[in-house]
Design a protein around this motif. Structure first.
Motif, PDB file in Angstrom:
ATOM      1  N   LYS A  78       0.811  -1.211   0.000  1.00 13.69           N
ATOM      2  CA  LYS A  78       0.000   0.000   0.000  1.00 13.69           C
ATOM      3  C   LYS A  78       0.846   1.264   0.000  1.00 13.69           C
ATOM      4  O   LYS A  78       0.659   2.155  -0.833  1.00 13.69           O
ATOM      5  N   ASP A  79       1.792   1.344   0.939  1.00 10.92           N
ATOM      6  CA  ASP A  79       2.606   2.545   1.055  1.00 10.92           C
ATOM      7  C   ASP A  79       3.726   2.607   0.025  1.00 10.92           C
ATOM      8  O   ASP A  79       4.288   3.666  -0.212  1.00 10.92           O
ATOM      9  N   GLN A  80       4.081   1.437  -0.545  1.00  5.07           N
ATOM     10  CA  GLN A  80       5.120   1.372  -1.570  1.00  5.07           C
ATOM     11  C   GLN A  80       6.475   1.868  -1.064  1.00  5.07           C
ATOM     12  O   GLN A  80       7.127   2.713  -1.688  1.00  5.07           O
ATOM     13  N   VAL A  81       6.907   1.339   0.083  1.00  5.16           N
ATOM     14  CA  VAL A  81       8.212   1.751   0.594  1.00  5.16           C
ATOM     15  C   VAL A  81       9.325   1.176  -0.276  1.00  5.16           C
ATOM     16  O   VAL A  81       9.190   0.110  -0.875  1.00  5.16           O
ATOM     17  N   PHE A  82      10.425   1.891  -0.311  1.00  3.68           N
ATOM     18  CA  PHE A  82      11.610   1.461  -1.047  1.00  3.68           C
ATOM     19  C   PHE A  82      12.338   0.353  -0.298  1.00  3.68           C
ATOM     20  O   PHE A  82      12.843  -0.599  -0.893  1.00  3.68           O
ATOM     21  N   ALA A  83      12.394   0.495   1.020  1.00  3.69           N
ATOM     22  CA  ALA A  83      13.129  -0.472   1.851  1.00  3.69           C
ATOM     23  C   ALA A  83      12.615  -0.403   3.276  1.00  3.69           C
ATOM     24  O   ALA A  83      11.943   0.555   3.676  1.00  3.69           O
ATOM     25  N   LEU A  84      12.958  -1.429   4.048  1.00  2.00           N
ATOM     26  CA  LEU A  84      12.695  -1.474   5.481  1.00  2.00           C
ATOM     27  C   LEU A  84      14.007  -1.259   6.214  1.00  2.00           C
ATOM     28  O   LEU A  84      15.068  -1.675   5.743  1.00  2.00           O
ATOM     29  N   VAL A  85      13.930  -0.635   7.394  1.00  2.00           N
ATOM     30  CA  VAL A  85      15.149  -0.411   8.168  1.00  2.00           C
ATOM     31  C   VAL A  85      14.858  -0.631   9.648  1.00  2.00           C
ATOM     32  O   VAL A  85      13.771  -0.311  10.140  1.00  2.00           O
ATOM     33  N   GLY A  86      15.827  -1.210  10.351  1.00  2.00           N
ATOM     34  CA  GLY A  86      15.765  -1.311  11.796  1.00  2.00           C
ATOM     35  C   GLY A  86      14.710  -2.248  12.343  1.00  2.00           C
ATOM     36  O   GLY A  86      14.290  -2.091  13.491  1.00  2.00           O
ATOM     37  N   THR A  87      14.292  -3.248  11.591  1.00  2.00           N
ATOM     38  CA  THR A  87      13.291  -4.193  12.098  1.00  2.00           C
ATOM     39  C   THR A  87      13.828  -4.888  13.345  1.00  2.00           C
ATOM     40  O   THR A  87      14.931  -5.434  13.342  1.00  2.00           O
ATOM     41  N   ALA A  88      13.017  -4.876  14.418  1.00  2.00           N
ATOM     42  CA  ALA A  88      13.499  -5.339  15.717  1.00  2.00           C
ATOM     43  C   ALA A  88      13.149  -6.796  15.988  1.00  2.00           C
ATOM     44  O   ALA A  88      12.043  -7.240  15.666  1.00  2.00           O
ATOM     45  N   ALA A  89      14.095  -7.513  16.583  1.00  2.00           N
ATOM     46  CA  ALA A  89      13.934  -8.849  17.159  1.00  2.00           C
ATOM     47  C   ALA A  89      14.067  -9.973  16.132  1.00  2.00           C
ATOM     48  O   ALA A  89      13.625  -9.859  14.988  1.00  2.00           O
ATOM     49  N   THR A  90      14.679 -11.045  16.578  1.00  2.00           N
ATOM     50  CA  THR A  90      14.946 -12.197  15.723  1.00  2.00           C
ATOM     51  C   THR A  90      13.670 -12.851  15.174  1.00  2.00           C
ATOM     52  O   THR A  90      13.545 -13.038  13.963  1.00  2.00           O
ATOM     53  N   PRO A  91      12.684 -13.212  16.019  1.00  2.00           N
ATOM     54  CA  PRO A  91      11.479 -13.864  15.475  1.00  2.00           C
ATOM     55  C   PRO A  91      10.753 -12.994  14.457  1.00  2.00           C
ATOM     56  O   PRO A  91      10.172 -13.503  13.492  1.00  2.00           O
ATOM     57  N   ASN A  92      10.791 -11.700  14.661  1.00  2.00           N
ATOM     58  CA  ASN A  92      10.089 -10.779  13.768  1.00  2.00           C
ATOM     59  C   ASN A  92      10.770 -10.703  12.412  1.00  2.00           C
ATOM     60  O   ASN A  92      10.104 -10.663  11.369  1.00  2.00           O
ATOM     61  N   ASN A  93      12.095 -10.692  12.414  1.00  2.00           N
ATOM     62  CA  ASN A  93      12.815 -10.696  11.142  1.00  2.00           C
ATOM     63  C   ASN A  93      12.656 -12.023  10.416  1.00  2.00           C
ATOM     64  O   ASN A  93      12.541 -12.063   9.189  1.00  2.00           O
ATOM     65  N   LEU A  94      12.636 -13.108  11.172  1.00  6.03           N
ATOM     66  CA  LEU A  94      12.407 -14.409  10.545  1.00  6.03           C
ATOM     67  C   LEU A  94      11.006 -14.485   9.935  1.00  6.03           C
ATOM     68  O   LEU A  94      10.810 -15.078   8.869  1.00  6.03           O
ATOM     69  N   ALA A  95      10.034 -13.853  10.582  1.00  7.38           N
ATOM     70  CA  ALA A  95       8.645 -13.910  10.115  1.00  7.38           C
ATOM     71  C   ALA A  95       8.448 -13.244   8.762  1.00  7.38           C
ATOM     72  O   ALA A  95       7.556 -13.616   7.998  1.00  7.38           O
ATOM     73  N   ILE A  96       9.291 -12.265   8.446  1.00  6.41           N
ATOM     74  CA  ILE A  96       9.104 -11.536   7.185  1.00  6.41           C
ATOM     75  C   ILE A  96      10.080 -11.973   6.098  1.00  6.41           C
ATOM     76  O   ILE A  96      10.018 -11.474   4.971  1.00  6.41           O
ATOM     77  N   GLY A  97      10.971 -12.910   6.417  1.00  4.68           N
ATOM     78  CA  GLY A  97      12.015 -13.296   5.466  1.00  4.68           C
ATOM     79  C   GLY A  97      11.488 -13.792   4.137  1.00  4.68           C
ATOM     80  O   GLY A  97      11.936 -13.366   3.067  1.00  4.68           O
ATOM     81  N   ARG A  98      10.541 -14.706   4.179  1.00  4.09           N
ATOM     82  CA  ARG A  98      10.007 -15.270   2.932  1.00  4.09           C
ATOM     83  C   ARG A  98       9.299 -14.199   2.104  1.00  4.09           C
ATOM     84  O   ARG A  98       9.460 -14.142   0.882  1.00  4.09           O
ATOM     85  N   TYR A  99       8.550 -13.346   2.790  1.00  5.03           N
ATOM     86  CA  TYR A  99       7.792 -12.310   2.078  1.00  5.03           C
ATOM     87  C   TYR A  99       8.718 -11.314   1.385  1.00  5.03           C
ATOM     88  O   TYR A  99       8.517 -10.988   0.200  1.00  5.03           O
TER      89      TYR A  99
END
Length: 410
Positions: free
Chosen positions: A108-129
């Motif tokens: 929706k927002d069409q971001v160029f990139a993500l930065v500073g995502t916090a915590a290991t489980p949270n980063n793992l949760a978005i890896g495939r996407y």
């Protein structure tokens, strides 16, 4: 003029047009989220909930970005000056909310990139996407070792295995017969740390004699701590979220146990110590890669002074001494450095930049610590730490910088 001669006359412009079209097709098109004067960046983190203190990462990033925007924007590598349009979403440190936030920011927002995502489980949760969508997830606030989307991710803070190595080095030199008890996060964070620590003590006389798990949602950890105390351990290693880590710091002091206590960077921020009583934290050992900031007054250190100016102007919700907020500011500065070096504003090229950092400096990094990555072999920008001991009022450096450059392991 004959029909044939007319075709011959058109041949050159037609060929030129075809060549031009091919050239344009080969040129890199800007990725979503980029215009001539803005670039859109997404942040997701726990702004509310039991671990809202980790939201200081997002707040620190915001402070650095607003500072850059107030100065006119970022002159990127393609020569254009762009302001950063920062979108921040609250996930409460819930991995599923993190994924939902990222979907919204990307689609929706069409971001160029993500930065500073916090915590290991949270980063793992978005890896495939993010792999499917080919969206950079840069400078994560997570000491993960095995990334879930290595082409599209790069961390920021030292790996938990690097911190484990530094604690093992300390014990070998200062308490070579330590009997160690672990209070550990029952996630990849705790498992990574303990595996590295067990390997680092090797054949030494240091022994781990007790381990108790904890989650960031536990209302209390007193039961686990009583079990660890009863084990006979004389050394306590705390790998826990700020609230549970703070409770453990108070317990080891007030219960009469008094072990040598080593606390990971996760829960050793000054505000955590204040919340449990500075006197209870006296003597604890921790590690850090940032300059110690012990006053909100100007110091003459340009990096620290710019940080103090930024958090004041941004009206952040953390105190100046909060190392989590400081880390967010440092992440924001590293993002800006990356954009300054980005000659072609595409997601692919951004990853090329951040996977090939070579001795980058940062205004809040300790003197002697720089950021280096090497595509295909080294995905950890910071692999050096300084150990500190808390004297009841402030952290005091213990020994020199421990450098593990290129040696981060699982």
């Amino acid at each position: 003029m004959s029909f044939i001669s007319t075709l011959k006359g058109c041949a050159m412009p037609l060929a030129f047009a075809a060549l031009l079209a091919a050239s344009n097709a080969n040129a890199s098109e800007p990725s979503p989220g980029v215009t001539d004067d803005t670039i859109k960046i997404g942040v997701t983190g726990p702004l509310t909930g039991p671990v809202a203190v980790v939201g200081g990462v997002a707040e620190g990033i915001r402070a650095r970005v607003e500072q850059a925007n107030a100065a006119g924007g970022v002159k990127m590598g393609d020569g254009k000056i762009r302001k950063i349009d920062l979108i921040i979403e609250d996930d409460g440190l819930d991995p599923q909310r993190t994924l939902a936030n990222v979907r919204k920011m990307v689609e929706k927002d069409q971001v160029f990139a993500l930065v500073g995502t916090a915590a290991t489980p949270n980063n793992l949760a978005i890896g495939r996407y993010i792999t499917q969508k080919k969206v950079p997830n840069v400078f994560m606030y997570s000491g993960v070792v095995s990334l879930n989307a290595p082409k599209w991710e790069v961390g920021f803070v030292p790996s938990f295995s690097t911190e484990a190595d530094s604690f093992a080095e300390y014990l070998k030199a200062n308490k070579p017969n330590a009997k160690v008890a672990f209070l550990y996060l029952n996630t990849e964070t705790g498992q990574t740390f303990m595996k590295a620590f067990d390997g680092a003590i090797g054949s030494s006389n240091i022994k781990v004699i007790a381990r108790q798990p904890v989650t960031s949602q536990d209302p209390t950890v007193e039961t686990q701590l009583n079990t660890l105390k009863a084990s006979g351990a004389d050394t306590l290693v705390i790998i826990a979220a700020p609230r549970q880590g703070g409770e453990a710091i108070r317990f080891q002091s007030e219960s009469g146990w008094k072990p040598l206590t080593l606390v990971t960077n996760l829960s050793s921020a000054y505000p955590v110590l204040q919340s449990v009583g500075l006197e209870n934290a006296k003597g604890i050992i921790t590690s850090d890669f940032l300059k110690p900031i012990i006053s909100d007054q100007k110091t003459g250190d340009e990096g620290i002074d710019h940080y103090l100016d930024a958090i004041k102007a941004a009206k952040v919700n953390f105190v100046f001494a909060n190392t989590i907020g400081q880390t967010g500011y440092a992440i924001g500065d590293t993002l800006i450095q990356s954009l300054e070096k980005l000659k072609d504003p595409t997601r692919e090229k951004l990853m090329k930049v951040v996977h090939n950092m070579n001795g980058w400096k940062n205004p809040l990094l300790q003197e002697g610590i720089t950021m280096t990555t090497k595509e295909g072999s080294d995905i950890y920008p910071i692999e050096a730490l300084q150990l500190y001991q808390f004297d009841g009022q402030k952290y005091v450096a213990h020994g020199g910088i421990l450098d593990f450059e290129g040696k981060t392991h699982e």
